[in-house]
Design a protein around this motif. Structure first.
Motif, PDB file in Angstrom:
ATOM      1  N   VAL A 129      77.011  -4.243 -48.491  1.00  0.00           N
ATOM      2  CA  VAL A 129      77.468  -3.264 -47.501  1.00  0.00           C
ATOM      3  C   VAL A 129      78.873  -2.773 -47.854  1.00  0.00           C
ATOM      4  O   VAL A 129      79.168  -1.575 -47.806  1.00  0.00           O
ATOM      5  N   ALA A 130      79.743  -3.693 -48.248  1.00  0.00           N
ATOM      6  CA  ALA A 130      81.110  -3.324 -48.612  1.00  0.00           C
ATOM      7  C   ALA A 130      81.141  -2.436 -49.849  1.00  0.00           C
ATOM      8  O   ALA A 130      82.063  -1.633 -50.029  1.00  0.00           O
ATOM      9  N   ASN A 160      67.819  -6.976 -39.623  1.00  0.00           N
ATOM     10  CA  ASN A 160      67.969  -8.174 -38.792  1.00  0.00           C
ATOM     11  C   ASN A 160      69.217  -8.960 -39.191  1.00  0.00           C
ATOM     12  O   ASN A 160      69.968  -9.440 -38.329  1.00  0.00           O
ATOM     13  N   HIS A 161      69.426  -9.096 -40.502  1.00  0.00           N
ATOM     14  CA  HIS A 161      70.626  -9.791 -40.982  1.00  0.00           C
ATOM     15  C   HIS A 161      71.884  -9.026 -40.577  1.00  0.00           C
ATOM     16  O   HIS A 161      72.888  -9.634 -40.181  1.00  0.00           O
ATOM     17  N   MET A 162      71.827  -7.701 -40.669  1.00  0.00           N
ATOM     18  CA  MET A 162      72.985  -6.889 -40.322  1.00  0.00           C
ATOM     19  C   MET A 162      73.328  -7.035 -38.845  1.00  0.00           C
ATOM     20  O   MET A 162      74.504  -7.118 -38.467  1.00  0.00           O
ATOM     21  N   THR A 163      72.306  -7.085 -38.017  1.00  0.00           N
ATOM     22  CA  THR A 163      72.525  -7.293 -36.586  1.00  0.00           C
ATOM     23  C   THR A 163      73.205  -8.633 -36.333  1.00  0.00           C
ATOM     24  O   THR A 163      74.144  -8.738 -35.530  1.00  0.00           O
ATOM     25  N   ARG A 212      78.502  -1.266 -39.217  1.00  0.00           N
ATOM     26  CA  ARG A 212      78.597  -1.793 -40.575  1.00  0.00           C
ATOM     27  C   ARG A 212      79.884  -1.355 -41.270  1.00  0.00           C
ATOM     28  O   ARG A 212      80.385  -2.073 -42.143  1.00  0.00           O
ATOM     29  N   THR A 213      80.415  -0.207 -40.920  1.00  0.00           N
ATOM     30  CA  THR A 213      81.676   0.229 -41.524  1.00  0.00           C
ATOM     31  C   THR A 213      82.804  -0.718 -41.161  1.00  0.00           C
ATOM     32  O   THR A 213      83.622  -1.098 -42.015  1.00  0.00           O
TER      33      THR A 213
END
Length: 224
Positions: free
Chosen positions: A162-163, A184-187, A198-199
């Protein structure tokens, strides 16, 4: 008595410059050099130096992970973080997890040697500020802060992508999992870090040194 020093940085020329600087001080002895995080941790625990000069952005384990794990395993020597990134937030985080000082890689040789003397004498170095242990607690605060220890290895891996600007689809393809699993992981990541998007997660991860950015910028792969 000579203080034993371990130099940790992934750039050979920078390590050489630091080593040459330390030769100017009779009371300092370089006992080893490491170019990646795991090697650094292994050498810290094996050599037990009086001082570690630690870069943050390392291959494998980053410098902050090395500090955290070394302290968790009983290392009591001084750790001076040397970085090219001037981040007040990362400095406070480094001190909280066990660093004795945080300074710029751009410091001239005489300043570096003075910084080393400060941390070896038991003082703390916060950029250009030299403080006692009592003062540093007041400056950085005793309250807990968000960190990445609550994240699973897979969540840390996804946060790295993501970074770097990868979309959920690109992350899924890289890791061989479904886009829904990535979501799901991001949540879970956002919930654990108490963030809304996410930013924010990417910015926090970069500022805290949780992820390693490439030397050359890469183009983001798609949109979330």
């Amino acid at each position: 008595m000579a203080y034993r020093v371990l130099i940790v940085d992934d750039h050979p020329l920078f390590r050489k410059g630091v080593r040459d600087t330390l030769l100017m001080e009779p009371g300092l002895q370089v006992v080893g050099e490491a170019s990646d995080g795991q090697a650094a941790l292994d050498m810290i625990l094996r050599l037990n130096p009086h001082l570690v000069l630690m870069d943050v952005h390392l291959p494998g384990l980053n410098g902050l992970d090395v500090i955290r794990q070394a302290r968790a395993q009983g290392f009591e020597g001084a750790i001076l973080v040397m970085t090219a990134y001037d981040s007040e937030e990362q400095m406070r985080h480094a001190i909280r997890i066990g660093a004795n000082g945080y300074c710029s890689k751009d410091a001239p040789p005489d300043v570096l040697l003075q910084n080393i003397r400060h941390v070896l004498s038991g003082r703390y170095l916060l950029g250009q500020r030299v403080v006692t242990a009592t003062e540093v607690r007041q400056i950085i605060g005793e309250a807990g802060e968000i960190d990445d220890r609550s994240l699973s290895p897979r969540e840390r891996e996804i946060l790295q992508y993501v970074a770097l600007g990868y979309s959920n689809k690109a992350i899924a393809e890289r890791l061989g999992i479904s886009q829904q699993t990535v979501k799901n992981h991001m949540t879970a990541i956002l919930r654990k870090l108490d963030l809304s998007d996410r930013t924010q997660a990417a910015i926090l991860a970069i500022r805290r040194g949780w992820v390693r950015l490439p030397e050359e910028p890469i183009a983001p792969e798609g949109k979330p």
